[in-house]
Design a protein around this motif. Structure first.
Motif, PDB file in Angstrom:
ATOM      1  N   HIS A   1       6.921  -1.250  -6.120  1.00 20.35           N
ATOM      2  CA  HIS A   1       8.242  -0.961  -6.694  1.00 20.35           C
ATOM      3  C   HIS A   1       8.902   0.260  -6.059  1.00 20.35           C
ATOM      4  N   THR A   2       8.155   1.018  -5.281  1.00 23.30           N
ATOM      5  CA  THR A   2       8.731   2.210  -4.640  1.00 23.30           C
ATOM      6  C   THR A   2       9.510   1.855  -3.387  1.00 23.30           C
ATOM      7  N   GLY A   3       9.219   0.697  -2.806  1.00 16.71           N
ATOM      8  CA  GLY A   3       9.857   0.312  -1.561  1.00 16.71           C
ATOM      9  C   GLY A   3       9.209   0.946  -0.336  1.00 16.71           C
ATOM     10  N   LYS A   4       8.134   1.681  -0.536  1.00 14.63           N
ATOM     11  CA  LYS A   4       7.441   2.334   0.580  1.00 14.63           C
ATOM     12  C   LYS A   4       6.201   1.523   0.928  1.00 14.63           C
ATOM     13  N   SER A   5       6.054   1.230   2.208  1.00 15.14           N
ATOM     14  CA  SER A   5       4.871   0.488   2.634  1.00 15.14           C
ATOM     15  C   SER A   5       3.736   1.463   2.920  1.00 15.14           C
ATOM     16  N   TRP A   6       2.525   0.977   2.780  1.00 19.01           N
ATOM     17  CA  TRP A   6       1.343   1.806   3.004  1.00 19.01           C
ATOM     18  C   TRP A   6       0.215   0.908   3.500  1.00 19.01           C
ATOM     19  N   ASP A   7      -0.789   1.541   4.103  1.00 22.59           N
ATOM     20  CA  ASP A   7      -1.942   0.824   4.639  1.00 22.59           C
ATOM     21  C   ASP A   7      -3.243   1.198   3.934  1.00 22.59           C
ATOM     22  N   ILE A   8      -3.362   2.453   3.556  1.00 19.94           N
ATOM     23  CA  ILE A   8      -4.587   2.989   2.947  1.00 19.94           C
ATOM     24  C   ILE A   8      -4.180   3.864   1.767  1.00 19.94           C
ATOM     25  N   VAL A   9      -4.970   3.809   0.705  1.00 21.35           N
ATOM     26  CA  VAL A   9      -4.772   4.747  -0.396  1.00 21.35           C
ATOM     27  C   VAL A   9      -6.059   5.556  -0.551  1.00 21.35           C
ATOM     28  N   PHE A  10      -5.895   6.866  -0.566  1.00 23.13           N
ATOM     29  CA  PHE A  10      -7.012   7.791  -0.762  1.00 23.13           C
ATOM     30  C   PHE A  10      -7.042   8.199  -2.229  1.00 23.13           C
ATOM     31  N   VAL A  11      -8.266   8.364  -2.761  1.00 20.17           N
ATOM     32  CA  VAL A  11      -8.417   8.643  -4.181  1.00 20.17           C
ATOM     33  C   VAL A  11      -9.430   9.754  -4.405  1.00 20.17           C
TER      34      VAL A  11
END
Length: 134
Positions: free
Chosen positions: A76-86
């Motif tokens: 819903h943010t409209g931003k693409s991403w490849d990896i999420v760090f947690v």
């Protein structure tokens, strides 16, 4: 507990004696300037490049159902991403850390990524699979 999936992460966070706030930094692979043709080819084959933070968010462990829920929210943010760090923050006295308290650690996550120091974070791809980055 060994964490091998996002479900394991949520289970471990919920099992802690103090409430947990999960900190997420979403990153996109990009091709840095000045690369040679071989590096460009590796990047096109999704084997190289650099990661840049595109957004950060914090959530209580009780606010997430599963990885699909997190990915859907991120879309819903409209931003693409490849990896999420947690990573996580532990509460005190039965009180979870606030969003305001999470701001500095989130900023530190972004700085760690810029410096290439990401080994202390779990990383998941867009499918929710735990990944190892080198």
């Amino acid at each position: 507990m060994e964490i091998s999936s996002f479900a394991d992460l949520l289970e471990a966070a919920r099992a802690q004696p103090q409430p947990q706030r999960l900190l997420f930094m979403f990153a996109k692979a990009e091709l840095p300037p000045g690369v040679n043709p071989e590096e460009k080819q590796l990047f096109e084959n999704r084997q190289g490049g650099a990661l840049a933070a595109v957004m950060c968010v914090d959530k209580l462990s009780t606010e997430l159902r599963d990885f699909a829920h997190l990915a859907a929210e991120s879309s819903h943010t409209g931003k693409s991403w490849d990896i999420v760090f947690v990573t996580t923050m532990s509460g005190k006295g039965g009180v979870a850390p606030s969003t305001e308290e999470a701001n500095r650690p989130l900023d530190m996550m972004v700085q760690s990524l810029r410096n290439g120091n990401i080994s202390q974070y779990l990383a998941f791809n867009q499918s929710g699979e735990l990944v190892q980055l080198s």
